[in-house]
Design an enzyme around this catalytic site. Structure first.
Site, PDB file in Angstrom:
ATOM      1  N   GLN A 124      -3.828  -6.748  -6.999  1.00 15.35           N
ATOM      2  CA  GLN A 124      -4.186  -7.629  -6.200  1.00 15.35           C
ATOM      3  C   GLN A 124      -5.337  -7.644  -5.102  1.00 15.35           C
ATOM      4  O   GLN A 124      -6.094  -5.897  -5.330  1.00 15.35           O
ATOM      5  CB  GLN A 124      -3.331  -7.260  -4.633  1.00 15.35           C
ATOM      6  N   ASN A 128      -3.486 -10.752   6.151  1.00 17.18           N
ATOM      7  CA  ASN A 128      -3.246  -9.682   7.335  1.00 17.18           C
ATOM      8  C   ASN A 128      -4.907  -8.619   7.782  1.00 17.18           C
ATOM      9  O   ASN A 128      -4.390  -7.683   7.401  1.00 17.18           O
ATOM     10  CB  ASN A 128      -3.025  -8.177   6.402  1.00 17.18           C
ATOM     11  N   TYR A 180      -7.549  -8.921   6.749  1.00 18.55           N
ATOM     12  CA  TYR A 180      -8.637  -8.037   5.680  1.00 18.55           C
ATOM     13  C   TYR A 180      -9.649  -9.491   6.289  1.00 18.55           C
ATOM     14  O   TYR A 180      -9.853 -10.211   6.698  1.00 18.55           O
ATOM     15  CB  TYR A 180      -8.075  -7.799   4.815  1.00 18.55           C
ATOM     16  N   GLY A 194       9.518  -6.840  -0.810  1.00 23.31           N
ATOM     17  CA  GLY A 194       8.322  -5.729  -0.823  1.00 23.31           C
ATOM     18  C   GLY A 194       9.416  -4.721  -0.558  1.00 23.31           C
ATOM     19  O   GLY A 194       9.829  -3.503  -1.595  1.00 23.31           O
ATOM     20  N   ARG A 195       9.509  -4.617   0.890  1.00 16.25           N
ATOM     21  CA  ARG A 195      10.411  -2.540   1.153  1.00 16.25           C
ATOM     22  C   ARG A 195      11.641  -3.386   0.333  1.00 16.25           C
ATOM     23  O   ARG A 195      11.917  -1.436  -0.066  1.00 16.25           O
ATOM     24  CB  ARG A 195      10.798  -2.761   2.496  1.00 16.25           C
ATOM     25  N   THR A 206       1.099  -1.353   0.125  1.00 20.14           N
ATOM     26  CA  THR A 206       0.202   0.201   0.246  1.00 20.14           C
ATOM     27  C   THR A 206       1.332   1.089  -0.059  1.00 20.14           C
ATOM     28  O   THR A 206       1.845   0.937   0.727  1.00 20.14           O
ATOM     29  CB  THR A 206      -0.930  -0.229   1.367  1.00 20.14           C
ATOM     30  N   ARG A 233      -3.233 -15.431  -1.492  1.00 21.57           N
ATOM     31  CA  ARG A 233      -2.481 -14.355  -0.543  1.00 21.57           C
ATOM     32  C   ARG A 233      -3.220 -15.093   0.956  1.00 21.57           C
ATOM     33  O   ARG A 233      -4.308 -14.674   1.661  1.00 21.57           O
ATOM     34  CB  ARG A 233      -1.883 -13.096  -0.186  1.00 21.57           C
TER      35      ARG A 233
END
Length: 367
Positions: free
Chosen positions: A102, A182, A184, A321-322, A29, A231
């Site tokens: 996604q 995560n 959700y 990711g990062r 995000t 995922r």
């Protein structure tokens, strides 16, 4: 190991979709779409810069107004949103890349501020218990107890997933990933901590899977199963998750998903995102025993550990990711064994400041 022998840098046939390498860009995000949730020009550039990944998975993209729960995150439920995403897919394909969208419903990790005062929805009326404040359009606000979805509302949510998948296909994506991680909405249905329903969607491992199963069927019918990824986050605590029967639940989920020729199963097996400590962390090796399609690992991987995961047969793809935030040319840096840029400061991860902290990181060619 010479770089041309690196397992990460080998091509991969993803159910007929040719990937240049085994490096996936994980969904992250970034909150750059503006209040109308339509992809912006700076988002087009952001994804174009990172098209060297074998596969890009976009940030979470909401499937309906009800699904919203993050300020200035993009959607895929209107014609204007779909048209905006076409610019992204065109840019990525123009660089030779592949990109999945996604599909996201935030569930109880939303707030009434996003819904004209109406409560967010969830499988059960159970508030996130992580002790954190909620980020809303009004700033930080207290968590709220969500409204439990009525049984007869659930088919409508499933239909929203199918419609969003169809829009993603229209926008030129190569496939979609169903966000079932995560804390959700789908993860909330899967886990006994957040699902206390007494209808056919709760009460047992099998019933808690039912919602996800219906979503998979609907999305696969809107596209095809080989263009649908999934995922999961069996080890995670984000948004107050972590259930005592996590191992039984997620192995059952993976076994059920194995009946479909899914594009891949994306497992957040690393614990750097937080670990619930309710037992030993679940591993890719465990999932490999019950899921025989392409398997993707994620969270905390380095180049070296990613190579090991693929060489051992535990993973077919590894998501980063990062490192992709501050290294748009991450794959080139892996190939040349070059150092990475310093990790981006947290203050720019979600900042709605356009290019700053988003598309202004140097590539090797610019150094």
């Amino acid at each position: 190991m010479s770089q041309n022998q690196s397992p990460l840098l080998q091509p991969f046939d993803l159910r007929g979709l040719s990937l240049a390498n085994r490096v996936a860009m994980a969904p992250m995000t970034r909150a750059r779409s503006g209040k109308d949730r339509i992809p912006t020009d700076v988002m087009v550039e952001y994804y174009r810069q990172r098209a060297g990944a074998g596969l890009i998975i976009t940030e979470g993209v909401t499937i309906s107004p009800q699904a919203n729960g993050w300020s200035e995150s993009p959607g895929i439920y209107t014609e204007a949103m779909t048209e905006g995403w076409k610019k992204v897919t065109d840019a990525v394909h123009g660089e030779g890349g592949k990109i999945f969208l996604q599909l996201w419903h935030t569930g109880r990790a939303s707030h009434s501020s996003f819904h004209d005062g109406q409560l967010a929805v969830a499988p059960s009326a159970i508030m996130i218990d992580d002790g954190e404040m909620q980020h809303t359009p009004n700033g930080k606000e207290a968590r709220e107890v969500p409204r439990a979805l009525e049984t007869d509302e659930i088919p409508g949510v499933v239909a929203d997933y199918a419609s969003a998948a169809a829009n993603a296909k229209e926008a030129g994506f190569d496939g979609v990933e169903i966000h079932s991680a995560n804390g959700y909405l789908i993860d909330e249905f899967l886990q006994s901590k957040s699902n206390h329903r007494t209808d056919q969607y709760g009460g047992s491992i099998e019933n808690r899977y039912r919602f996800l199963g219906e979503v998979v069927e609907a999305v696969a019918n809107a596209w095809s199963a080989d263009r649908v990824g999934m995922r999961l986050s069996p080890n995670g605590i984000y948004n107050g998750m972590g259930s005592p029967d996590y191992r039984e639940q997620f192995l059952y989920v993976a076994n059920q998903l194995d009946q479909y020729p899914l594009a891949y199963l994306h497992v957040m097996d690393g614990t750097g995102f937080g670990f619930h400590e309710l037992g030993e962390p679940m591993t890719l090796g465990e999932f490999r025993q019950v899921f025989h399609g392409p398997l993707m690992g994620n969270v905390g991987y380095t180049k070296e550990s990613g190579e090991e995961a693929i060489a051992s047969g535990d993973a077919d793809l590894v998501a980063y990711g990062r490192p992709f935030i501050s290294n748009p040319d991450l794959v080139t840096r892996f190939a040349e064994d070059a150092p990475l840029n310093p990790e981006a400061d947290f203050s720019v991860w979600y900042s709605p400041t356009g290019a700053q902290g988003y598309t202004d990181f140097p590539t090797l060619s610019a150094v």
